[in-house]
Design a protein around this motif. Structure first.
Motif, PDB file in Angstrom:
ATOM      1  N   UNK A  42       0.824  -1.204   0.000  1.00 26.75           N
ATOM      2  CA  UNK A  42       0.000   0.000   0.000  1.00 26.75           C
ATOM      3  C   UNK A  42       0.865   1.265   0.000  1.00 26.75           C
ATOM      4  N   UNK A  73      -3.430  -7.405  -3.192  1.00 27.66           N
ATOM      5  CA  UNK A  73      -3.751  -7.118  -1.777  1.00 27.66           C
ATOM      6  C   UNK A  73      -5.058  -7.773  -1.393  1.00 27.66           C
ATOM      7  N   UNK A 128      -4.748  -0.634  14.005  1.00 26.16           N
ATOM      8  CA  UNK A 128      -4.772  -0.152  15.385  1.00 26.16           C
ATOM      9  C   UNK A 128      -6.158   0.388  15.747  1.00 26.16           C
ATOM     10  N   UNK A 158     -10.676   0.341  12.008  1.00 26.33           N
ATOM     11  CA  UNK A 158     -11.093   0.725  10.638  1.00 26.33           C
ATOM     12  C   UNK A 158     -12.265  -0.089  10.120  1.00 26.33           C
ATOM     13  N   UNK A 168      -1.156  -3.675  12.474  1.00 24.47           N
ATOM     14  CA  UNK A 168      -0.507  -2.446  12.952  1.00 24.47           C
ATOM     15  C   UNK A 168      -1.021  -2.139  14.353  1.00 24.47           C
ATOM     16  N   UNK A 180     -11.385   8.102   4.393  1.00 29.94           N
ATOM     17  CA  UNK A 180     -10.702   7.047   5.152  1.00 29.94           C
ATOM     18  C   UNK A 180     -11.338   5.679   4.859  1.00 29.94           C
ATOM     19  N   UNK A 181     -12.661   5.695   4.744  1.00 25.37           N
ATOM     20  CA  UNK A 181     -13.344   4.433   4.471  1.00 25.37           C
ATOM     21  C   UNK A 181     -12.980   3.908   3.075  1.00 25.37           C
ATOM     22  N   UNK A 216      -9.596   2.368   3.309  1.00 21.79           N
ATOM     23  CA  UNK A 216      -9.650   1.022   3.881  1.00 21.79           C
ATOM     24  C   UNK A 216     -10.068   0.021   2.806  1.00 21.79           C
ATOM     25  N   UNK A 217     -11.103   0.400   2.054  1.00 23.97           N
ATOM     26  CA  UNK A 217     -11.578  -0.484   0.988  1.00 23.97           C
ATOM     27  C   UNK A 217     -10.494  -0.711  -0.054  1.00 23.97           C
ATOM     28  N   UNK A 218      -9.767   0.358  -0.380  1.00 29.18           N
ATOM     29  CA  UNK A 218      -8.690   0.250  -1.359  1.00 29.18           C
ATOM     30  C   UNK A 218      -7.586  -0.677  -0.844  1.00 29.18           C
ATOM     31  N   UNK A 219      -7.248  -0.498   0.431  1.00 25.26           N
ATOM     32  CA  UNK A 219      -6.225  -1.363   1.017  1.00 25.26           C
ATOM     33  C   UNK A 219      -6.671  -2.824   0.954  1.00 25.26           C
ATOM     34  N   UNK A 220      -7.967  -3.057   1.128  1.00 25.86           N
ATOM     35  CA  UNK A 220      -8.467  -4.434   1.155  1.00 25.86           C
ATOM     36  C   UNK A 220      -8.728  -5.002  -0.232  1.00 25.86           C
ATOM     37  N   UNK A 241      -3.378   7.536  -1.093  1.00 25.93           N
ATOM     38  CA  UNK A 241      -2.391   6.520  -0.761  1.00 25.93           C
ATOM     39  C   UNK A 241      -3.043   5.651   0.300  1.00 25.93           C
ATOM     40  N   UNK A 242      -3.298   4.408   0.018  1.00 27.56           N
ATOM     41  CA  UNK A 242      -4.008   3.592   1.016  1.00 27.56           C
ATOM     42  C   UNK A 242      -3.247   3.459   2.328  1.00 27.56           C
ATOM     43  N   UNK A 243      -1.963   3.881   2.329  1.00 30.20           N
ATOM     44  CA  UNK A 243      -1.192   3.794   3.569  1.00 30.20           C
ATOM     45  C   UNK A 243      -1.797   4.633   4.690  1.00 30.20           C
ATOM     46  N   UNK A 293      -4.409   4.259   5.958  1.00 34.94           N
ATOM     47  CA  UNK A 293      -5.208   3.411   6.844  1.00 34.94           C
ATOM     48  C   UNK A 293      -4.442   3.059   8.109  1.00 34.94           C
ATOM     49  N   UNK A 294      -3.125   3.114   8.017  1.00 36.22           N
ATOM     50  CA  UNK A 294      -2.351   2.829   9.210  1.00 36.22           C
ATOM     51  C   UNK A 294      -2.225   4.080  10.055  1.00 36.22           C
ATOM     52  N   UNK A 295      -2.291   3.896  11.330  1.00 33.36           N
ATOM     53  CA  UNK A 295      -2.230   5.032  12.248  1.00 33.36           C
ATOM     54  C   UNK A 295      -0.961   5.822  12.002  1.00 33.36           C
ATOM     55  N   UNK A 343      -0.439   7.913   9.572  1.00 31.84           N
ATOM     56  CA  UNK A 343      -0.296   8.351   8.166  1.00 31.84           C
ATOM     57  C   UNK A 343      -1.432   9.288   7.831  1.00 31.84           C
TER      58      UNK A 343
END
Lengths: 241, 397
Positions: free
Chosen positions: A63, A90, A99, A102, A175, B304-305, B308-312, B389-391, B393-395, B397
């Motif tokens: 990602x 992915x 964390x 989400x 995470x 953000x949602x 998350x969907x993109x990351x998944x 940037x799907x990143x 989704x991580x806290x 970022x």
């Protein structure tokens, strides 16, 4: 810093670098990371804030783009993949646990867990069966119609774990999965991750600050200032071997 | 994933309701404004509309509307009657005169002089009477023509045509049958009141015979403004119009075409229409702005949602289809509500005498307008989703 194990490699990073910003504001987040993660292994990435842990798992989870080096995940060179292929990769091969959970607040636990299956083209009826089974496995079979706001933090994280597992991915990245949970719930969560998520053909990478859960790791990689400074065997190392 | 998109859309009831109301308001505003504008334009060609029996309007070659006219020689009527295919043709005089009321006040009227023989073009009376009353000497039917409170006369006989000057402040009542006016120093006797289509711009009307119109209108060499021709069976109005034009050199237009000409004339020449159009465009822009911003904010707040969907594993195509599905549902539902409200309010407005007219294109305009704005807003708000940037989704970022 590569490992010397005989197990099949799930993730291999060699000389991975990443910088943020430009000019005087440029910050090197990763300064040449070498790391192997083996299938069936639970690896924890530990280190102070800002050391590059989250950047590293973001790159491993496809990602975030790296600046330099090589990163092969489940046999795929991420650099060779198009943006769409990477998204599909992915969706099929990686599970995420965050964390802050989400979860989509407008969806029930069942619908949240179904997302990876729907994205992989599984019909809704069949997806529902698998979701029920996944939620049962994390002990939330009775709460599948609850919305995230109706669940405790621990329950939400269990839904997130079920979501990360439901499509049977070969790599799960987490995470800080316990940082928003109390000690007891955090331990329960790790029990679930070890018991349900870990399997011989699946690798788990967990970024954590929480020293109380280090005992669940097969190996622990310590990071500082964008580098891996040490990798040690965890309490479960014996199980792995 | 469409199901998930819709659940995301409707989850926050307050936001969803706000979005629908915003879109409904825009659809209402655009449709109402367009219908109001249509109402004005319809009133602009009221004279043509109320002469439904006329297939073709013939006029001086330079005339382009019923609003700005110049007269033709009286011989034009005979020339038109002589054209093959004309079943019958009647004259119509149009002019303006200042008429004085019995208390001394005055008012500008549009005078409509109809054919003495057939009375074609004369209105039906308010009380159900027939326009043959126009055959009486000096007779006129008066009509408020979309105005109100302008056709008044003193209540007391002593205040009417007094010898001691004007009685401007005398108590007044509505003009009625039997009352008299002075136009161009000529007596006009009110023989009836009619309620024809209101005019744009509003103005009181005097319907009288052609001969009487010649008496009361300011002296001009020619009095014939229009000739209303009817075609023989089997001949289309357009064909007859072309034939009359070819034979006489006069401008001849089928009724429907002449309505269109008149609307075009207003659009090009009337400053009132320009001002109205500017105000309507401003109102529409506000509505469009509200819709666009609301839709954009909705998508932006869900970034953000989407990440998350993109990351998944949700591809940009899937995310786009979700955004456009949400937008489409909002746009169509909101438009439906807005159009419904417009019909209800429009009905009340029209009954109150305002120029509201829901024509076939007005709801279409509202729907297309809202869809364009909604899709544009969706396209704009899709940009940050696609560049995400799907990143994140991580806290951290």
């Amino acid at each position: 810093m590569s490992t010397d194990a005989n197990h099949e490699i799930a993730v291999r990073c060699q000389g991975v670098t990443k910088t943020y910003g430009t000019g005087v504001a440029q910050v090197a987040a990763l300064r040449g990371i070498d790391l192997d993660v083996r299938q069936g292994e639970l690896l924890m990435l530990v280190g102070p804030s800002g050391c590059g842990k989250t950047t590293l798992i973001s790159i491993i989870a496809a990602i975030l783009d790296k600046d330099g080096g090589q990163c092969k995940v489940l046999g795929h060179d991420l650099e060779q993949m198009s943006q769409n292929d990477r998204v599909r990769f992915r969706g099929k091969s990686i599970g995420f646990v965050f964390q802050v959970f989400n979860l989509l607040p407008s969806l029930t636990a069942l619908e949240n867990v179904a997302i990876p299956l729907l994205l992989n083209g599984v019909p809704r009826g069949r997806a529902e069966e698998r979701v029920r089974s996944a939620l049962d496995s994390v002990g939330l079979g009775e709460r599948m119609n609850a919305y995230p706001a109706q669940l405790s933090g621990g329950q939400q994280q269990r839904v997130a774990i079920a979501r990360a597992l439901v499509h049977n991915p070969k790599l799960i990245v987490c995470d800080e999965p316990t940082s928003n949970l109390d000690h007891k719930t955090g331990q329960d969560m790790m029990d679930i991750l070890r018991g349900v998520a870990q399997s011989p053909d699946r690798a788990l990478i967990i970024v954590t600050h929480d020293p109380r859960i280090l005992g669940f790791a097969d190996r622990i990689a310590y990071m500082d200032d964008g580098r891996i400074t040490d990798i040690i065997a965890g309490k479960h190392r014996g199980q792995l071997q | 994933m469409l199901y998930i998109a819709l659940k995301m859309l409707m989850a926050d009831r307050a936001k969803y309701t706000g979005l629908l109301l915003g879109i409904a308001f825009t659809a209402f505003l655009v449709t109402f404004a367009a219908a109001y504008f249509s109402g004005f334009m319809t009133r602009g060609f009221a004279l043509i509309a109320e002469n439904g029996a006329a297939d073709v309007w013939v006029m001086d070659a330079a005339v382009e509307s019923v609003e700005q006219t110049i007269n033709m020689p009286d011989s034009a009527l005979d020339r038109i009657r002589g054209v093959e295919g004309v079943r019958y043709a009647v004259p119509l005089a149009l002019g303006t005169v200042d008429a004085r009321f019995p208390n001394g006040r005055f008012q500008t009227f549009q005078v409509i002089g109809v054919d003495d023989a057939t009375l074609a073009g004369a209105p039906v009376l308010k009380d159900g009477g027939v326009p043959t009353v126009l055959r009486a000497p000096d007779a006129a039917i008066i009509d408020d023509g979309g105005t109100s409170g302008k056709l008044l006369t003193p209540v007391l006989k002593t205040d009417q045509w007094p010898h001691d000057g004007a009685h401007l402040e005398a108590a007044i009542r509505e003009l009625a049958v039997g009352d008299e006016l002075l136009a161009n120093d000529q007596r006009i006797k009110v023989v009836g009141r009619s309620e024809t289509l209101p005019r744009f711009p509003p103005r009181p009307l005097i319907y009288t015979t052609f001969a009487n119109a010649a008496r009361i209108l300011p002296q001009e060499r020619h009095l014939l403004t229009f000739v209303l021709a009817t075609a023989e069976p089997g001949l289309s109005p357009n064909d007859l119009a072309q034939r009359i034009h070819a034979r006489t050199g006069l401008r001849a237009r089928a009724s429907e075409d002449f309505k269109t000409d008149t609307v075009r004339w207003y659009l090009v020449n009337s400053e009132d229409v320009g001002d109205m159009a500017a105000m309507l465009i401003l109102a529409m822009s506000v509505g469009f702005g509200v819709t666009g911003v609301l839709l954009y904010i909705f998508t932006y707040e869900n970034l953000k949602q989407y990440a998350v969907l993109n990351a998944m594993g949700a591809t940009p195509r899937v995310l786009l289809s979700m955004i456009f599905a949400q937008t489409g549902i909002c746009a169509l539902t909101g438009t439906g509500l807005g159009l419904g409200a417009c019909v209800l309010v429009g009905e009340i407005t029209a009954k109150a005498g305002y120029p509201f007219r829901m024509m076939w294109f007005t709801p279409l305009l509202g729907t297309v307008g809202v869809l364009i704005v909604s899709l544009t807003a969706a396209a704009i708000s899709a940009r940050p989703v696609l560049k995400l940037q799907p990143a994140v989704v991580f806290a951290g970022r």
